[in-house]
Design an enzyme around this catalytic site. Sequence first.
Site, short mmCIF file in Angstrom:
data_model
loop_
_atom_site.label_atom_id
_atom_site.label_comp_id
_atom_site.label_asym_id
_atom_site.label_seq_id
_atom_site.Cartn_x
_atom_site.Cartn_y
_atom_site.Cartn_z
N PRO A 1 0.81 -1.22 0.00
CA PRO A 1 0.00 0.00 0.00
C PRO A 1 0.84 1.27 0.00
O PRO A 1 0.34 2.36 -0.23
CB PRO A 1 -0.84 -0.11 1.28
N GLU B 1 1.83 -7.34 8.70
CA GLU B 1 2.09 -5.90 8.85
C GLU B 1 3.08 -5.39 7.81
O GLU B 1 3.43 -4.21 7.83
CB GLU B 1 2.61 -5.60 10.26
N ARG C 1 -1.79 -8.18 -20.79
CA ARG C 1 -2.64 -7.83 -21.93
C ARG C 1 -1.99 -6.76 -22.82
O ARG C 1 -2.44 -6.54 -23.95
CB ARG C 1 -4.01 -7.36 -21.46
N ASP D 1 -7.93 1.36 -25.39
CA ASP D 1 -8.70 1.15 -24.17
C ASP D 1 -8.79 2.43 -23.36
O ASP D 1 -7.98 3.34 -23.50
CB ASP D 1 -8.03 0.08 -23.30
#
Length: 251
Positions: A88, A115, A153, A168
């Site tokens: 994160p 953690e 992709r 896209d």
Amino acid sequence: MRFDILTIFPDFFDSPLAAGMIRRAWQGQIIDVRVHNIRDFTANKHAMTDDRPFGGGAGMVMKPEPLAAAVRHARVDSAGGKVVLLSPQGRTLDQRLATELAGEQHLILVCGRYEGVDERFRSAYVDREVSIGDYVLTGGEPAALVLLDCVIRLLPGVLGCDESAANDTFSPGSRGGLKYPQYTRPRVFEGQKAPEVLFSGDHAVIAQWRFLAAVRRTVERRPELLNTATFTPAELKLLARHDLLNKSEMA
């Protein structure tokens, strides 16, 4: 392109790697995906990959030794492999970052848990950290799958039509805005008709309709994307004629 995935739950990847686009790319030898169990690289009889944090506190921290050993193993026949820690605290994954990663020859994806990982492993072995969004997962495995799908992709030959990836949403061909609405058979669905313009056979008129529909949808749903959008002089005239220029400028 080669991917090595380091995880304490290797079975998590069995089904996703055996289905759809990833499976076809693997069978076509466009990619090589290897999943490694971090527990195999532990030196203790209980195969522990985590321990309590120094200084106290809640939760557990992934130990540096098995992670380092797993990375070294993944680099045995590919010394230039770039280590990506799913975290994160990393740079948020977007189409620009996916394109950068697709330019690499070998990525080693480290699925964090608990953690986090010992900071000494991060500083010595990790080349970049990547986050898939500002929310909390139980581990890096789902994030690794998202990154894998997003990057694969973009590789030549993976999609049936390479133009699809180029145009896209969020790709360069989209100008940074959302894509226009799509329709297919039947022509009438539960009383709703597909736009008549799509059956005109006039490709220039259809392209114009799609352009305007894409900008209109972006204004309505993601106006901030228009802050970096670029339009040709002809497109700006068209937007002004349809009262979309001021709306896009205000985004």
